[in-house]
Write an enzyme that holds these catalytic residues in place. Structure first.
Site, PDB file in Angstrom:
ATOM      1  N   HIS A 246      -1.672   1.702  -5.382  1.00 17.24           N
ATOM      2  CA  HIS A 246      -1.321   1.815  -6.792  1.00 17.24           C
ATOM      3  C   HIS A 246      -2.324   2.712  -7.491  1.00 17.24           C
ATOM      4  O   HIS A 246      -3.493   2.730  -7.109  1.00 17.24           O
ATOM      5  CB  HIS A 246      -1.296   0.433  -7.464  1.00 17.24           C
ATOM      6  CG  HIS A 246      -0.555   0.425  -8.756  1.00 17.24           C
ATOM      7  ND1 HIS A 246      -1.166   0.728  -9.958  1.00 17.24           N
ATOM      8  CD2 HIS A 246       0.746   0.192  -9.022  1.00 17.24           C
ATOM      9  CE1 HIS A 246      -0.246   0.659 -10.911  1.00 17.24           C
ATOM     10  NE2 HIS A 246       0.924   0.348 -10.388  1.00 17.24           N
ATOM     11  N   GLU A 305       6.407  -3.491  -5.579  1.00 16.76           N
ATOM     12  CA  GLU A 305       7.652  -3.164  -4.887  1.00 16.76           C
ATOM     13  C   GLU A 305       7.874  -3.991  -3.625  1.00 16.76           C
ATOM     14  O   GLU A 305       8.989  -4.160  -3.171  1.00 16.76           O
ATOM     15  CB  GLU A 305       7.666  -1.669  -4.519  1.00 16.76           C
ATOM     16  CG  GLU A 305       7.486  -0.719  -5.679  1.00 16.76           C
ATOM     17  CD  GLU A 305       8.699  -0.640  -6.573  1.00 16.76           C
ATOM     18  OE1 GLU A 305       9.417  -1.637  -6.708  1.00 16.76           O
ATOM     19  OE2 GLU A 305       8.923   0.439  -7.139  1.00 16.76           O
TER      20      GLU A 305
HETATM   21  N1  ACO Z   1      -0.011   4.002   2.643  1.00 22.13           N
HETATM   22  C1  ACO Z   1      -0.965   4.723   3.263  1.00 22.13           C
HETATM   23  N2  ACO Z   1      -1.908   5.436   2.628  1.00 22.13           N
HETATM   24  C2  ACO Z   1      -1.887   5.411   1.288  1.00 22.13           C
HETATM   25  C3  ACO Z   1      -0.932   4.664   0.568  1.00 22.13           C
HETATM   26  C4  ACO Z   1       0.029   3.941   1.298  1.00 22.13           C
HETATM   27  N3  ACO Z   1       0.961   3.220   0.693  1.00 22.13           N
HETATM   28  N4  ACO Z   1      -1.162   4.837  -0.737  1.00 22.13           N
HETATM   29  C5  ACO Z   1      -2.205   5.640  -0.858  1.00 22.13           C
HETATM   30  N5  ACO Z   1      -2.647   6.000   0.356  1.00 22.13           N
HETATM   31  C6  ACO Z   1      -3.800   6.858   0.672  1.00 22.13           C
HETATM   32  C7  ACO Z   1      -3.444   8.322   0.506  1.00 22.13           C
HETATM   33  O1  ACO Z   1      -2.946   8.881   1.685  1.00 22.13           O
HETATM   34  C8  ACO Z   1      -4.789   8.901   0.121  1.00 22.13           C
HETATM   35  O2  ACO Z   1      -5.573   9.051   1.282  1.00 22.13           O
HETATM   36  P1  ACO Z   1      -6.460  10.382   1.506  1.00 22.13           P
HETATM   37  O3  ACO Z   1      -7.398  10.407   0.331  1.00 22.13           O
HETATM   38  O4  ACO Z   1      -7.108  10.133   2.822  1.00 22.13           O
HETATM   39  O5  ACO Z   1      -5.490  11.507   1.502  1.00 22.13           O
HETATM   40  C9  ACO Z   1      -5.444   7.793  -0.706  1.00 22.13           C
HETATM   41  O6  ACO Z   1      -4.818   6.580  -0.273  1.00 22.13           O
HETATM   42  C10 ACO Z   1      -5.227   7.963  -2.196  1.00 22.13           C
HETATM   43  O7  ACO Z   1      -3.845   8.208  -2.424  1.00 22.13           O
HETATM   44  P2  ACO Z   1      -3.277   8.909  -3.713  1.00 22.13           P
HETATM   45  O8  ACO Z   1      -1.962   9.531  -3.366  1.00 22.13           O
HETATM   46  O9  ACO Z   1      -4.320   9.779  -4.324  1.00 22.13           O
HETATM   47  O10 ACO Z   1      -3.065   7.690  -4.669  1.00 22.13           O
HETATM   48  P3  ACO Z   1      -2.162   7.697  -5.953  1.00 22.13           P
HETATM   49  O11 ACO Z   1      -2.877   6.902  -6.968  1.00 22.13           O
HETATM   50  O12 ACO Z   1      -1.757   9.071  -6.342  1.00 22.13           O
HETATM   51  O13 ACO Z   1      -0.856   6.966  -5.399  1.00 22.13           O
HETATM   52  C11 ACO Z   1       0.963   5.556  -5.025  1.00 22.13           C
HETATM   53  C12 ACO Z   1      -0.350   5.758  -5.831  1.00 22.13           C
HETATM   54  C13 ACO Z   1       1.883   6.737  -5.301  1.00 22.13           C
HETATM   55  C14 ACO Z   1       1.638   4.277  -5.475  1.00 22.13           C
HETATM   56  C15 ACO Z   1       0.635   5.498  -3.517  1.00 22.13           C
HETATM   57  O14 ACO Z   1      -0.239   4.416  -3.269  1.00 22.13           O
HETATM   58  C16 ACO Z   1       1.882   5.424  -2.638  1.00 22.13           C
HETATM   59  O15 ACO Z   1       2.437   6.447  -2.285  1.00 22.13           O
HETATM   60  N6  ACO Z   1       2.328   4.183  -2.253  1.00 22.13           N
HETATM   61  C17 ACO Z   1       3.514   4.032  -1.458  1.00 22.13           C
HETATM   62  C18 ACO Z   1       4.769   4.107  -2.339  1.00 22.13           C
HETATM   63  C19 ACO Z   1       4.924   2.895  -3.250  1.00 22.13           C
HETATM   64  O16 ACO Z   1       4.710   1.751  -2.837  1.00 22.13           O
HETATM   65  N7  ACO Z   1       5.297   3.167  -4.510  1.00 22.13           N
HETATM   66  C20 ACO Z   1       5.493   2.134  -5.544  1.00 22.13           C
HETATM   67  C21 ACO Z   1       4.334   2.094  -6.476  1.00 22.13           C
HETATM   68  S1  ACO Z   1       4.427   0.770  -7.624  1.00 22.13           S
HETATM   69  C22 ACO Z   1       5.381   1.384  -8.918  1.00 22.13           C
HETATM   70  O17 ACO Z   1       5.374   2.528  -9.239  1.00 22.13           O
HETATM   71  C23 ACO Z   1       6.235   0.467  -9.603  1.00 22.13           C
END
Ligand code: ACO
Length: 363
Positions: A246, A305
């Protein structure tokens, strides 16, 4: 410049507070723990709309007017033609909402709440070749959604579970769709335009499009003992685990436990759901352990989610409808934020940092 506006404060709000370090959500002064299981959807509408759309009607009057609006918007359902039926349910909702008039008053706001609730069940039934079920204005909003979906009277437990879901996701700070709603509201375009922009932002898999894929993941894993290998391989392939991570929470998303609690209550009598919950808990434990090792610098925990997927599945919403159900619940937050922005905010117009080429200077 902050890529993705991470940690940038872009609005003042009295509507909700997301404490990402403590894993706490406060909606207009009330902690989520105190709302879920006690408040019904109509209570949260009254809470979030209070003072933003003129004198608020009392709860009974609000429920009555919302019921009348569900009947009014049902007249738009015949506009769902064969071309629209080819689209995902949330896109059908968006297309029908685009037919509604813009405005800034309570009438427009209630029409939008009703529209989301009526258009999704109708679209789902039409997609299956079934006749849409007309709304029953005397039912509560949640009961009527389930009645329009299944063409039967829902149980008390089902209505309570949907209320818990809609309350839990009603508002959540300045998330991407709410920001989109406020940007549009800042131009004074009207509430319908704000809601349309917000739905468009919500449908992406990084925001409200995740719960369907969560269920796909659980199906693919199948049994708790497969979780570790499956999840490791997904991460090896560079995939993200849906339902984890998140932008704001650095600990567990409090909404996950609110929904897990609602799911457990709903599932008390149904062994099939109990097996599903066991699988989900095993997947959650494995995922958290693996993510801790793979991403030691980024605390990644379960988000809203993950249990949304199981709860909506138990309520018999098909997985392609999950984003649409999210939209039904979040519309109240989008509208409240749009009104707050229109009443108190300025035009939202940030600047960009130009990094492209400059014109050649004449020799
Ligand atoms: N699985 C694996 N790795 C992850 C995940 C995940 N679910 N989420 C983040 N990471 C990793 C990224 O790969 C990144 O790693 P790196 O720095 O080595 O490249 C690091 O964690 C940071 O990720 P960001 O993309 O910078 O985090 P951001 O704050 O932009 O993303 C998000 C938040 C989009 C929710 C992300 O965690 C994600 O894609 N989750 C999966 C999709 C999901 O569950 N979405 C629903 C969100 S809740 C809502 O909106 C209601």
């Amino acid at each position: 410049m902050k890529n993705g506006l991470e940690d940038v404060v872009a609005a003042e709000t009295q509507l909700s507070h997301v404490n990402g370090e403590a894993g706490e959500l406060i909606i207009r002064g009330v902690s989520l723990d105190h709302l879920v299981g006690h408040a019904r959807y109509e209570d949260v509408v009254a809470l979030l709309f209070g003072g933003l759309l003129g004198p608020a009607p009392d709860r009974a009057e609000l429920a009555k007017r919302l019921g009348q609006k569900r009947v009014e918007v049902f007249a738009h359902v015949p506009a769902i033609d064969d071309a629209l039926l080819e689209l995902p349910p949330v896109d059908i909702m968006r297309a029908l909402i685009a037919r509604l008039p813009d405005g800034d008053d309570l009438d427009t706001a209630l029409r939008l709440l009703a529209a989301a609730a009526v258009f999704l069940p109708a679209a789902l039934r039409l997609k299956k070749g079934e006749t849409p079920v007309a709304p029953t204005p005397a039912l509560s909003h949640s009961a009527d959604i389930l009645a329009m979906l299944g063409a039967s009277v829902p149980s008390k437990e089902e209505v309570a579970a949907l209320d818990a879901y809609l309350v839990t996701i009603s508002d959540h700070g300045l998330n991407a769709s709410t920001f989109a709603s406020r940007v549009v509201a800042s131009t004074k375009a009207g509430l319908t335009s704000s809601v349309l922009a917000a739905i468009s932002a919500l449908k992406g898999p990084l925001h409200g499009g995740a719960p369907g894929p969560v269920l796909d993941m659980l199906d693919a894993i199948g049994m708790p003992e497969n979780a570790q290998v499956w999840l490791s391989e997904a991460l090896d392939h560079g995939e993200r685990l849906m339902g984890f991570g998140h932008r704001v929470y650095r600990v567990r998303d409090p909404r996950a436990d609110a929904l897990k609690g609602a799911l457990k209550q709903l599932s008390a009598a149904d062994p099939a759901n109990r097996d599903r919950i066991q699988l989900a808990e095993a997947v959650e434990q494995s995922a958290l352990a693996i993510l801790k090792v793979r991403k030691p610098d980024r605390p990644l925990d379960v988000n809203v989610e993950f249990y949304t997927a199981l709860l909506l599945d138990a309520l018999k919403f098909p997985r392609e409808a999950f984003t649409g159900v999210f939209a039904i619940g979040r519309t109240v937050g989008w509208i409240a934020h749009a009104r707050e922005q229109a009443l108190e905010g300025r035009l939202i117009r940030p600047r960009s940092l130009y990094v492209g080429p400059m014109p050649q200077k004449a020799a």
